[in-house]
Design an enzyme around this catalytic site. Structure first.
Site, short mmCIF file in Angstrom:
data_model
loop_
_atom_site.label_atom_id
_atom_site.label_comp_id
_atom_site.label_asym_id
_atom_site.label_seq_id
_atom_site.Cartn_x
_atom_site.Cartn_y
_atom_site.Cartn_z
N ARG A 134 -15.65 -34.68 -55.49
CA ARG A 134 -17.11 -34.66 -55.68
C ARG A 134 -17.54 -35.90 -56.45
O ARG A 134 -16.99 -36.19 -57.51
CB ARG A 134 -17.52 -33.40 -56.45
CG ARG A 134 -19.01 -33.34 -56.71
CD ARG A 134 -19.44 -32.02 -57.36
NE ARG A 134 -20.84 -32.10 -57.73
CZ ARG A 134 -21.33 -31.78 -58.92
NH1 ARG A 134 -20.51 -31.34 -59.87
NH2 ARG A 134 -22.60 -31.90 -59.18
N HIS A 147 -27.87 -36.76 -60.33
CA HIS A 147 -27.07 -36.30 -61.47
C HIS A 147 -27.63 -36.94 -62.75
O HIS A 147 -27.03 -37.86 -63.33
CB HIS A 147 -25.61 -36.70 -61.25
CG HIS A 147 -24.63 -35.94 -62.07
ND1 HIS A 147 -23.44 -35.46 -61.58
CD2 HIS A 147 -24.64 -35.55 -63.37
CE1 HIS A 147 -22.77 -34.84 -62.52
NE2 HIS A 147 -23.49 -34.88 -63.63
N GLU A 180 -27.47 -29.48 -61.93
CA GLU A 180 -27.89 -28.85 -63.19
C GLU A 180 -29.36 -29.10 -63.53
O GLU A 180 -29.69 -29.72 -64.56
CB GLU A 180 -26.99 -29.29 -64.34
CG GLU A 180 -25.54 -28.90 -64.14
CD GLU A 180 -24.69 -28.99 -65.41
OE1 GLU A 180 -25.16 -29.59 -66.39
OE2 GLU A 180 -23.57 -28.45 -65.41
N ASN A 201 -21.70 -24.52 -61.68
CA ASN A 201 -21.01 -25.24 -62.76
C ASN A 201 -20.80 -24.25 -63.90
O ASN A 201 -21.78 -23.76 -64.49
CB ASN A 201 -21.85 -26.41 -63.28
CG ASN A 201 -21.98 -27.54 -62.27
OD1 ASN A 201 -21.46 -27.46 -61.16
ND2 ASN A 201 -22.68 -28.60 -62.65
N TYR A 250 -18.78 -23.45 -67.58
CA TYR A 250 -17.94 -23.97 -68.68
C TYR A 250 -17.58 -22.92 -69.72
O TYR A 250 -16.51 -22.95 -70.28
CB TYR A 250 -18.64 -25.14 -69.38
CG TYR A 250 -18.55 -26.42 -68.59
CD1 TYR A 250 -17.46 -27.28 -68.74
CD2 TYR A 250 -19.50 -26.75 -67.64
CE1 TYR A 250 -17.34 -28.43 -67.99
CE2 TYR A 250 -19.39 -27.90 -66.88
CZ TYR A 250 -18.31 -28.74 -67.06
OH TYR A 250 -18.18 -29.87 -66.30
N GLU A 279 -18.13 -27.40 -60.90
CA GLU A 279 -17.61 -28.00 -62.14
C GLU A 279 -17.00 -26.92 -63.02
O GLU A 279 -17.54 -25.82 -63.12
CB GLU A 279 -18.71 -28.67 -62.97
CG GLU A 279 -19.15 -30.00 -62.49
CD GLU A 279 -20.15 -30.67 -63.43
OE1 GLU A 279 -20.03 -30.52 -64.67
OE2 GLU A 279 -21.05 -31.34 -62.91
C1 NOJ Z 1 -22.10 -30.90 -66.59
C2 NOJ Z 1 -22.55 -32.23 -66.10
O1 NOJ Z 1 -22.86 -32.14 -64.75
C3 NOJ Z 1 -21.52 -33.30 -66.33
O2 NOJ Z 1 -22.08 -34.54 -66.06
C4 NOJ Z 1 -21.00 -33.22 -67.75
O3 NOJ Z 1 -20.18 -34.29 -68.05
C5 NOJ Z 1 -20.31 -31.89 -67.92
N1 NOJ Z 1 -21.31 -30.87 -67.80
C6 NOJ Z 1 -19.63 -31.71 -69.27
O4 NOJ Z 1 -20.58 -31.71 -70.29
#
Ligand code: NOJ
Length: 485
Positions: free
Chosen positions: A89, A134, A179, A321, A323, A389
């Site tokens: 990606r 982005h 995002e 995405n 985390y 992500e």
């Molecule tokens: C999401 C973002 O899309 C990416 O650019 C960023 O580096 C990561 N989060 C980690 O923070």
């Protein structure tokens, strides 16, 4: 639509799972060429401008060179091959292709560059997934109001059509906007990301709305003019934490969790996947606060116009995405000032049992991803899902032997496997964030997410594989990855 039957079920690591892809990283040429955010005709973006302002980015760093992938793309390709990735990606820089943001002037050097990246990937049997936006709006468009202006959505649609036309014969997976929540909230409510606007309780809703309009227009353009011939799939990447009530069964915390979900995942997923409009609890919370503050002049949350292409149904897959996870409790909304925080009246707390990896916001909760995937399946009618992500950061002392990150990837992919196998979630691919250490926005180079370390002190920007990169390559080699379409 991406079709599942063409993806082979394989004997995988720990579990028999369907998993097609891997690895991700932001636009190599986001700023890139030596000292040259303007190199080869690229126009400036809002991040170029933001980095010039004192106190915005860690250590006053900037992304002028970053990984210098504009010149070192072949090195990146070697890394991709070393990991054995099937998919990659990357994000285009709008201002590299269209320096003033409009199709009046096309930067042919930018076109050549991305053509080479795409052709090189395909020659190595790696399928590109391309993100069109982005975080880095062309500065020329910011000067005309940026994402607060309705016209930016139309210009984005022109840019998207240009990309479909130019690269769509080879790119089959597209993300329009990455995002939108982060762009809207961090960029226009908190002022922590470019363009650094702080207009709490107002601008973010407008920006989010225009991003959704932009996405919908681009999806309809693809659907009407390119899909039949190019046979690709288009979506937008929605970021979301897994959220659960701080005290299970406490009615206030449960309600706060619902509100928090509505103001994050729901803000963007509800219009696209469920109703064509924002979640009801989001609008009623915002309007109730407006009334409390005596604000007149209509809802701060815009409405979708019937005269524009519908937003409902404009995603060929769910791009997620993920985390981290959060516990949520009621409260936090009783401040004096109108803001998104007071609108949603919910507070995040971290469970002390969750380890923090690197940056303070990132608690390691692999099982949260499984729960979120199940929630997406149940709430959004079992869509095909790409995890676009997921990653683990390192700060401070460099650790090439990063055991924790290696464990993180094993644990997380195991949770994805369980989501597929036991919960029946239709996951088509997983992209790790990210291939290389990179410019981590306001954190500059102080936060490292890469599977390869990049030596930013060295003009050659040497790439060294982390232990987690080696482990990751082993994990994915256990999957017979197949066609994603
Ligand atoms: C999401 C973002 O899309 C990416 O650019 C960023 O580096 C990561 N989060 C980690 O923070």
């Amino acid at each position: 639509m991406v079709k599942s039957e063409k993806i082979p079920t394989v004997s995988g690591w720990h579990f028999r799972i369907k998993l097609s892809a891997v690895a991700v990283f932001r636009d190599p040429s986001f700023f890139s060429l030596n000292g040259g955010w303007q190199a080869d005709g690229k126009g400036p973006s809002i991040w170029d401008t933001f980095c010039l302002e004192k106190g915005r980015v860690f250590g006053e760093q900037n992304g002028d060179e970053a990984c210098n992938s504009y010149e070192l793309w072949e090195k990146d390709l070697e890394c991709i091959q070393q990991l054995g990735l099937t998919h990659y990606r990357l994000s285009f820089s709008w201002a590299r292709l269209l320096p003033d943001g409009t199709t009046r002037h096309v930067n042919q050097k930018g076109v050549q560059y991305y053509n080479k990246v795409i052709d090189d990937l395909l020659a190595c049997d790696v399928s590109p997934m391309v993100t069109l936006y982005h975080f880095d709006l062309p500065q020329a468009l910011q000067d005309q109001g940026g994402w607060k202006s309705a016209g930016t959505a139309t210009l984005f649609n022109d840019y998207a059509k240009f990309c479909f036309q130019t690269f769509g014969d080879r790119v089959k997976l597209w993300i329009t906007v990455n995002e939108p929540y982060v762009c809207a909230k961090l960029g226009h409510e908190d002022g922590l990301h470019a363009p650094g606007i702080k207009e709490p309780g107002v601008a973010a809703y407008l920006v989010g709305h225009n991003m959704l309009r932009a996405h919908a227009m681009a999806w309809h353009s693809y659907n009407s003019f390119y899909r039949t011939k190019q046979k690709g799939a288009v979506s937008l990447a929605i970021n979301s934490d897994w959220l659960e009530a701080s005290v299970a069964g406490c009615a206030e915390d449960v309600a706060a969790t619902e509100r928090q979900l509505a103001f994050t995942l729901g803000w963007f997923a509800w219009p696209v996947f469920v109703t064509g409009d924002y979640p009801k609890i989001m609008r009623s919370a915002i309007d109730a606060q407006s009334e409390k503050f005596g604000r007149s002049g209509g809802s701060r949350l815009p409405s979708f116009s019937k005269d524009e292409p519908a937003v409902l149904g404009t995603a060929d897959f769910f791009a997620l995405n993920y985390y981290t996870s959060r516990k949520v409790e009621a409260g936090g909304g009783c401040g004096e000032v109108l803001s998104m925080k007071s609108d949603r009246d919910a507070r995040d707390v971290l469970d002390p049992s969750w380890p923090i990896c690197g940056v303070s916001w990132l608690a390691v909760v692999p099982h949260g991803l499984r729960k979120l995937l199940k929630y997406i399946k149940d709430t959004f009618n079992n869509p095909a899902v790409y995890i676009t992500e997921n990653g683990f950061s390192q700060v401070g002392q460099l650790q090439i032997e990063d055991v924790q990150r290696s464990e993180f990837y094993k644990d997380t992919i195991l949770e994805v496997a369980k989501a597929i196998q036991e919960d029946g979630v239709n996951v088509r691919g997983y992209f790790a964030w990210s291939l290389l250490d990179n410019f981590e926005w306001a954190d500059g180079f102080s936060v490292r997410f890469g599977l390869f370390h990049v030596d930013f002190a060295d003009a050659r920007r040497g790439r060294t594989i982390y232990r987690s990169g080696r482990e990751y390559a082993k994990i994915i080699s256990k999957f017979q990855c197949g066609q994603s379409k």
